[in-house]
Design an enzyme around this catalytic site. Structure first.
Site, short mmCIF file in Angstrom:
data_model
loop_
_atom_site.label_atom_id
_atom_site.label_comp_id
_atom_site.label_asym_id
_atom_site.label_seq_id
_atom_site.Cartn_x
_atom_site.Cartn_y
_atom_site.Cartn_z
CB THR A 68 -0.91 0.00 1.24
OG1 THR A 68 -1.83 -1.10 1.14
CG2 THR A 68 -1.69 1.29 1.36
N GLY A 69 0.45 2.27 -0.74
CA GLY A 69 1.18 3.54 -0.74
C GLY A 69 1.72 3.87 -2.11
CB ALA B 216 9.99 0.44 4.21
N GLY C 291 0.78 4.65 5.40
CA GLY C 291 -0.50 4.52 4.71
C GLY C 291 -1.58 3.86 5.52
CD GLU D 7 1.57 -2.00 4.44
OE1 GLU D 7 1.37 -1.19 3.51
OE2 GLU D 7 2.22 -1.69 5.46
#
Length: 223
Positions: free
Chosen positions: A29-30, A83, A97, A103
């Site tokens: 994610t992100g 990260a 995020g 995660e």
């Protein structure tokens, strides 16, 4: 001037090169993980994916990737994620995020977990990075009071809930001298359901800095 977004894409491309047909791939994610999703879609491999957030699942599906619900998955071949900070031992802080719990679950299910990052995320020590903590709303006041003994400052993300329906508090001013001890202390607080310390989950990292990609492998890196 360093182009951090270009470096993120270079690191993502290096990690995506490890993906083969018939793999089940965990999507992070992100902004960095978004590059992975786009590059996987471009390659046109015969793969399936699981996503660590609704946003990543939506992006992957929009780009034509097949996304499976993770609740029916016990094992993932490869997980790729970003990260917030990572050190030479491949210990990391994640969760900017807000998806650190999912995660971590997907990373634990993966045969191999890769972190990708631009050079600004590579650090000697992790303690200068805010540490996200996911808390059950029912336990908000109790958990924050217990956490106050571990952090100099705690900031709740206003108006924010994770995909799990929980709140996130960011911890500042923490001691990284004993990371396993801190992780254990966080996990021992009732109501804390997740945190952003990733100490053993990461197998490798691709870090791009000014157009140069470096690969780190757990247990194989010079100090």
């Amino acid at each position: 001037m360093t182009d951090r977004d270009a470096d993120k894409r270079l690191a993502a491309a290096a990690a995506v090169d490890e993906v083969c047909d018939n793999m089940l791939v965990g999507l992070g994610t992100g902004s960095t993980a978004a590059h992975v999703i786009a590059l996987l879609a471009e390659r046109g491999l015969t793969i399936e994916t699981v996503a660590t957030s609704r946003a990543s699942a939506a992006l992957a599906e929009r780009l034509g990737l097949k996304v499976r619900p993770f609740d029916a998955v016990a094992r993932v071949h490869l997980a790729i994620d970003g990260a917030d900070a990572i050190d030479a031992d491949l210990s990391a802080v994640k969760g900017a995020g807000g998806a650190m719990l999912r995660e971590k679950i997907v990373a634990a299910a993966a045969d191999r977990m890769i972190v990708i990052a631009d050079g600004s995320k590579r650090v000697e020590r992790l303690h200068d990075t805010k540490l996200p903590i996911e808390i059950l709303p029912f336990a908000r006041a109790f958990a924050v009071e217990r956490l106050s003994g571990l952090f100099e400052q705690l900031d709740e993300r206003t108006g924010y809930l994770t995909d799990n329906g929980n709140i996130v508090v960011d911890g500042h001013g923490w001691n990284d001298a004993d990371l396993p001890g801190l992780a254990e202390a966080l996990a021992a607080i009732p109501g804390v359901v997740g945190h952003g310390l990733f100490l053993s989950e990461i197998d490798a990292a691709y870090i791009a800095d000014n157009g140069v990609v470096t690969r780190l492998e757990r247990g194989r890196n010079p100090r």
